[in-house]
Design an enzyme around this catalytic site. Structure first.
Site, short mmCIF file in Angstrom:
data_model
loop_
_atom_site.label_atom_id
_atom_site.label_comp_id
_atom_site.label_asym_id
_atom_site.label_seq_id
_atom_site.Cartn_x
_atom_site.Cartn_y
_atom_site.Cartn_z
CB SER A 49 -0.95 -0.05 1.19
OG SER A 49 -2.04 0.83 1.02
CG ASP A 161 -4.18 -2.20 1.03
OD1 ASP A 161 -3.30 -2.84 1.63
OD2 ASP A 161 -4.26 -0.97 1.05
#
Length: 265
Positions: A49, A161
């Site tokens: 991320s 993610d």
């Protein structure tokens, strides 16, 4: 003979694992500045991320302060826009354009520093570490927080993610490195009652990544947790300079306390 065997099995001396954390991920840039001041240079970097953003930009040759400056005039709305909430509330086309403007490489395997961009394969419910491929698409996949952002599809596979599986990607480099340093910039802040569906999604995600980071931090030889940034909002880019300096100070303190000097590694 034993040392040669170990070197073959672990070709990298220093590996760096960078967690997710949204705008709090600018603590990673500060952490990298601290490492540079100590003369510690990672031979390989894995990011999730926000950590994948810093990984891509740093591995491409940007200095920590340059990464910070690149985002100085940006905002959440300049990088993401509302979408029909079929798969996520926001699209991140602006974010992708931003990355292509600042990373002068098209593919991960072209980066001067070996890098792994970690995401979650929703099709097979597992974590993946991209070692090659379109760097912008892979970073976008790594950053796609479920519900908030639309997933990214690469070669027919749906990715979200990387923090869903492991918000600190020590797993991706542990077996390849003699020494692993992990930087965790996802402390769970204290908040009142949630007030929106996005707030609920974010808090649920915070709990998830806190839980799955524990085992990852234990894999590291040195795990640095940037707890003092908990009060800063995940999508607020106005405080990134403060976050950067906290990341620098916390990492420098942890490294010195662990006995690091420029000749330590």
């Amino acid at each position: 003979m034993l040392e040669k065997f170990r070197f073959r099995r672990r070709p990298y001396r220093v590996g760096l694992a960078l967690s997710g954390g949204g705008a709090r991920g600018f603590a990673h840039a500060g952490a990298l500045a601290a490492l540079e001041d100590l003369g510690v240079k990672p031979d390989i970097i894995a990011g999730v991320s926000a950590g994948s953003v810093v990984t891509g930009m740093y591995a491409a040759g940007m200095r920590p302060k340059e990464i910070l400056d690149a985002f100085a005039n940006e905002s959440f709305t300049s990088l993401a826009r509302m979408a029909i909430p079929r798969e996520g509330f926001f699209q991140i086309d602006g974010f992708k354009r931003f990355l292509r403007e600042h990373i002068p490489y098209e593919r991960i395997e072209q980066l001067p520093i070996p890098s792994l961009i970690c995401a979650t394969d929703l099709n097979k419910s597992r974590g993946v570490a991209f070692r090659e491929g379109d760097i912008v698409e892979c970073i976008a996949a790594s950053c796609s927080i479920p519900i908030i952002f639309k997933p990214v599809r690469i070669d027919g596979v749906t990715y979200v993610d990387g923090g869903v599986v492991a918000n600190l990607p020590a797993w991706a480099i542990r077996e390849h490195c003699k020494y692993v340093i992990g930087i965790n910039c996802s402390p769970v802040p204290r908040r009142g009652n949630p007030t929106s569906i996005i707030d609920i999604a974010q808090r649920t995600y915070d709990i998830l990544v806190k839980t799955n980071s524990v085992a990852q931090m234990e894999m590291c030889d040195l795990a640095v947790s940037i707890d003092d940034i908990a009060k800063y909002q995940v999508f607020n880019l106005k405080e990134i300079h403060r976050v950067y300096h906290i990341g620098y100070e916390t990492t420098m303190k942890a490294m010195l306390e662990a006995g690091f000097t420029p000749s330590r590694l």
